[in-house]
Design an enzyme around this catalytic site. Sequence first.
Site, PDB file in Angstrom:
ATOM      1  CB  CYS A   1      -0.917  -0.012   1.218  1.00 37.11           C
ATOM      2  SG  CYS A   1      -2.082   1.375   1.288  1.00 37.11           S
TER       3      CYS A   1
ATOM      4  CB  CYS B   1      -6.445  -0.712   7.027  1.00 34.36           C
ATOM      5  SG  CYS B   1      -6.094  -0.726   5.252  1.00 34.36           S
TER       6      CYS B   1
END
Length: 367
Positions: A111, A207
């Site tokens: 990410c 997440c």
Amino acid sequence: MDGDFQLAPGARRIVVAMSGGVDSSVVAALARASGAETIGVTLQLYDHGAAVGRTGSCCAGRDIRDARAVADRLGIAHYVFDYETRFRDSVIDRFADEYAAGRTPIPCVRCNQGVKFTDLFALARDLGADCLATGHYVRRVVGAAGAELHRAVDPARDQSYFLFATTQPQLDFLRFPLGGMEKARVRAIAAELDLAVAAKPDSQDICFVPDGDYARVVRAVRPEAGEPGDIVDRAGRVLGRHRGIIHYTVGQRRGLEIGGTAAPLYVIGIDAPARRVVVGPREALAVRAARLDELNWLGGEHSGPLTAKVRSMAKPVAARLDGNTLHFDAPEYGVAPGQAAVLYADDRVLGGGWITETLPAEAALAA
């Protein structure tokens, strides 16, 4: 307030990556206090409706609202950009593919490497920013040859392992004002400014897996990875059955449910094509070397000693790099393909790469 953005002379605009948590909110406050025009940017990584109310995540519906509220409180501009498709393709699908292939992925690095430090970097440039500031706990130190990446002052919060893939052009543009602070001080600043996120819990490492059930996420994307198979020893003898390779990682001991063995057994390998989990004694986990791919180097002309971390929570160990092969001075345990090896010289991050293959210590001794 604390904070030093090391702005270049004449710099007037800072873009802050705002996830809706206390860390990035304080970064936005520090940027605003520096006197520069501050713009908050949040990347929407989930469907807004599905994400509302989700806890323990970042860049979801509630977090977007929190980021916007902080921006309003600070009197700065705030923009939200929809990156759901990009995040799904580059992070979630890749995460599932890695597990389905028997590797142990680190989606946070991917990410940072893609959506956050490539796409957000470009957005900041398009907005005319002089730098992009984030809430990562890592230090940017300007040395004789330019910007360097260093561990955070607070070892419990240090995120340098997850930022090894940062490139030199990115590092030149990035700022990490929290790297020299303790977490308690960051929350104190948020409280002093009466920010609603001052006591907000930290987001989870992964997440998009707020409940911790990563196997469910992988199974939804790659159903075949959840199919059962055999648990075998190093000779190929079947010792039991497993409920899907996605439930196992190299070094794991719990959950094997194999009885009648003289010594504890650990996962020492995963044969994804055959859907087999290979187990053995702890000594079979010892690794003498690891082959690295996508090596990113930030260390310049470094020829001195270095240490390596092969897991985010592992202690750095003495090692040497020969081409793309990392040799450990002493056998290292729990080194898994798919994880990263991050290289350090004291507190400085020299670089790192993805572990694609390991050489067992037993094989090295036999050679």
